[in-house]
Motif scaffolding. Structure first.
Motif, short mmCIF file in Angstrom:
data_model
loop_
_atom_site.label_atom_id
_atom_site.label_comp_id
_atom_site.label_asym_id
_atom_site.label_seq_id
_atom_site.Cartn_x
_atom_site.Cartn_y
_atom_site.Cartn_z
N LEU A 91 0.82 -1.21 0.00
CA LEU A 91 0.00 0.00 0.00
C LEU A 91 0.85 1.26 0.00
N LEU A 92 1.91 1.27 0.80
CA LEU A 92 2.78 2.44 0.86
C LEU A 92 3.45 2.69 -0.49
N ILE A 103 -3.80 13.55 -2.29
CA ILE A 103 -4.49 12.33 -1.86
C ILE A 103 -3.46 11.25 -1.51
N GLY A 104 -2.40 11.16 -2.30
CA GLY A 104 -1.35 10.18 -2.02
C GLY A 104 -0.71 10.40 -0.66
N LEU A 119 -3.11 9.31 2.03
CA LEU A 119 -3.18 7.85 2.12
C LEU A 119 -1.92 7.26 2.74
N ILE A 120 -0.76 7.83 2.46
CA ILE A 120 0.48 7.35 3.08
C ILE A 120 0.42 7.52 4.59
N THR A 151 -2.10 5.08 6.12
CA THR A 151 -1.61 3.71 6.15
C THR A 151 -0.59 3.52 7.26
N VAL A 172 2.27 1.82 -3.47
CA VAL A 172 1.23 2.32 -4.39
C VAL A 172 0.93 3.78 -4.11
N TRP A 173 0.78 4.14 -2.83
CA TRP A 173 0.50 5.54 -2.49
C TRP A 173 1.65 6.44 -2.88
N LEU A 174 2.88 5.95 -2.73
CA LEU A 174 4.05 6.75 -3.10
C LEU A 174 4.08 7.00 -4.61
N LEU A 217 1.45 7.08 -6.61
CA LEU A 217 0.39 8.04 -6.89
C LEU A 217 0.81 9.46 -6.53
N THR A 218 1.53 9.59 -5.41
CA THR A 218 1.99 10.91 -4.99
C THR A 218 2.98 11.49 -5.98
#
Length: 57
Positions: free
Chosen positions: A8-9, A31-32, A35-36, A39, A11-13, A15-16
């Motif tokens: 998850l981290l 949003i990224g 979410l980071i 999480t 994926v969020w990274l 996206l960021t």
């Protein structure tokens, strides 16, 4: 559980980074980041709860 958190981290990274590279997608970067942080907090809470559960047994 840690594998899910790491995935998850990552994926969020991604996206960021995409959000901040493309100025039109700045909202995706924000949003990224949210979410980071979420999480990391979620993982810390689950870890603390599991540790507390092991100590009481």
């Amino acid at each position: 559980m840690w594998a899910v958190l790491v995935i998850l981290l990552v994926v969020w990274l991604i996206l960021t980074v995409v959000g901040f590279v493309f100025k039109g997608l700045l909202w995706l970067g924000v949003i990224g980041i949210v979410l980071i942080v979420g999480t990391i907090v979620w993982g810390a809470l689950r870890s603390a709860r599991a540790r507390r559960k092991r100590e009481t047994m």
